[in-house]
Design an enzyme around this catalytic site. Structure first.
Site, mmCIF file in Angstrom:
data_model
loop_
_atom_site.group_PDB
_atom_site.id
_atom_site.type_symbol
_atom_site.label_atom_id
_atom_site.label_comp_id
_atom_site.label_asym_id
_atom_site.label_seq_id
_atom_site.Cartn_x
_atom_site.Cartn_y
_atom_site.Cartn_z
ATOM 1 N N ASP A 31 0.868 -1.280 0.129
ATOM 2 C CA ASP A 31 -0.040 -0.029 0.013
ATOM 3 C C ASP A 31 0.789 1.027 0.097
ATOM 4 O OD1 ASP A 31 -3.192 0.400 0.927
ATOM 5 O OD2 ASP A 31 -1.891 2.139 1.030
ATOM 6 N N ILE A 32 0.580 2.250 -0.878
ATOM 7 C CA ILE A 32 1.230 3.497 -0.990
ATOM 8 C C ILE A 32 1.305 4.407 0.358
ATOM 9 C CG2 ILE A 32 -0.512 4.998 -1.649
ATOM 10 C CD1 ILE A 32 1.468 5.784 -4.075
ATOM 11 N N ASN A 85 -12.947 -3.273 2.310
ATOM 12 C CA ASN A 85 -14.070 -2.241 2.746
ATOM 13 C C ASN A 85 -15.105 -2.384 1.414
ATOM 14 O OD1 ASN A 85 -12.741 -1.336 4.893
ATOM 15 N ND2 ASN A 85 -11.205 -0.141 3.681
ATOM 16 N N GLY A 91 -16.008 2.349 3.379
ATOM 17 C CA GLY A 91 -14.756 2.911 3.392
ATOM 18 C C GLY A 91 -13.739 2.814 2.202
ATOM 19 N N SER A 93 -12.339 3.313 -1.328
ATOM 20 C CA SER A 93 -11.943 4.271 -1.953
ATOM 21 C C SER A 93 -11.458 3.931 -3.632
ATOM 22 C CB SER A 93 -11.088 5.074 -1.278
ATOM 23 O OG SER A 93 -9.793 4.449 -1.162
ATOM 24 N N HIS A 98 -10.141 -5.643 -3.394
ATOM 25 C CA HIS A 98 -8.617 -5.439 -2.614
ATOM 26 C C HIS A 98 -8.804 -5.967 -1.194
ATOM 27 C CE1 HIS A 98 -9.807 -1.633 -2.572
ATOM 28 N NE2 HIS A 98 -9.275 -1.298 -1.320
ATOM 29 N N HIS A 100 -6.814 -5.582 2.130
ATOM 30 C CA HIS A 100 -5.863 -5.199 2.963
ATOM 31 C C HIS A 100 -5.196 -6.066 4.087
ATOM 32 C CE1 HIS A 100 -6.667 -0.880 2.213
ATOM 33 N NE2 HIS A 100 -8.021 -1.379 1.910
HETATM 34 P P1 AMP Z 1 -9.651 1.139 0.132
HETATM 35 O O1 AMP Z 1 -9.817 2.503 0.700
HETATM 36 O O2 AMP Z 1 -10.117 0.081 0.978
HETATM 37 O O3 AMP Z 1 -10.419 1.279 -0.920
HETATM 38 O O4 AMP Z 1 -8.129 1.059 0.040
HETATM 39 C C1 AMP Z 1 -7.533 1.468 -0.962
HETATM 40 C C2 AMP Z 1 -6.160 1.626 -0.729
HETATM 41 O O5 AMP Z 1 -5.218 1.771 -1.829
HETATM 42 C C3 AMP Z 1 -5.659 2.622 0.292
HETATM 43 O O6 AMP Z 1 -4.954 2.068 1.329
HETATM 44 C C4 AMP Z 1 -4.554 3.563 -0.709
HETATM 45 O O7 AMP Z 1 -3.643 3.688 0.305
HETATM 46 C C5 AMP Z 1 -4.071 2.580 -1.682
HETATM 47 N N1 AMP Z 1 -3.551 3.063 -2.744
HETATM 48 C C6 AMP Z 1 -4.203 4.096 -3.652
HETATM 49 N N2 AMP Z 1 -3.188 4.324 -4.685
HETATM 50 C C7 AMP Z 1 -2.341 3.335 -4.512
HETATM 51 C C8 AMP Z 1 -1.177 2.987 -5.430
HETATM 52 N N3 AMP Z 1 -1.035 3.493 -6.307
HETATM 53 N N4 AMP Z 1 -0.316 2.141 -4.828
HETATM 54 C C9 AMP Z 1 -0.595 1.312 -3.690
HETATM 55 N N5 AMP Z 1 -1.504 1.698 -3.079
HETATM 56 C C10 AMP Z 1 -2.453 2.628 -3.397
#
Ligand code: AMP
Length: 112
Positions: A31-32, A85, A91, A93, A98, A100
């Protein structure tokens, strides 16, 4: 593949990511914005919007197996958390399924 989807682009390697493992049907990358010492996202290559759309138990099984393999490789023998999520109240986004995989610290409950 959805041409506008960030995680489809990561799966297609047109956007870089710190990939930790991959199979024919799944990809795992860091995760970024990590929320724990280990914070890996495990995704299907196929575009599935969220858990609400999952209809392939074999794909889910692959995501579970890959996640357990990564947890073991990351040394998370004291435990770890696997979270998805779903939708805006959940939650979510990024609208590509995916999971976590979080570990390396003591998790708290309930989540925020
Ligand atoms: P969610 O809020 O459950 O949809 O998780 C989306 C996740 O994607 C968040 O934890 C972000 O930090 C992660 N994320 C967004 N863009 C990237 C990226 N380019 N590379 C890795 N993780 C990312």
């Amino acid at each position: 593949m959805s041409s506008e989807c960030l995680f489809c682009k990561i799966a297609g390697r047109s956007i870089p990511a710190d990939v930790v493992a991959e199979t024919d049907n799944a990809l795992a990358f860091r995760d970024i914005n990590p929320q724990a010492p280990t914070h890996v996202l495990v995704i299907p290559r196929q575009h599935v919007e969220s858990l609400e759309e999952v209809d392939d138990p074999q794909m889910m099984g692959e995501l579970v197996t890959l996640s357990r393999m990564i947890a073991s490789r990351e040394g998370l023998e004291n435990g770890w958390r696997w979270v998805t999520n779903v939708g805006s109240d959940g939650g979510q986004s990024v609208f590509h399924l995916h999971f976590h995989l979080l570990g390396g610290r003591r998790m708290t409950w309930p989540p925020g």
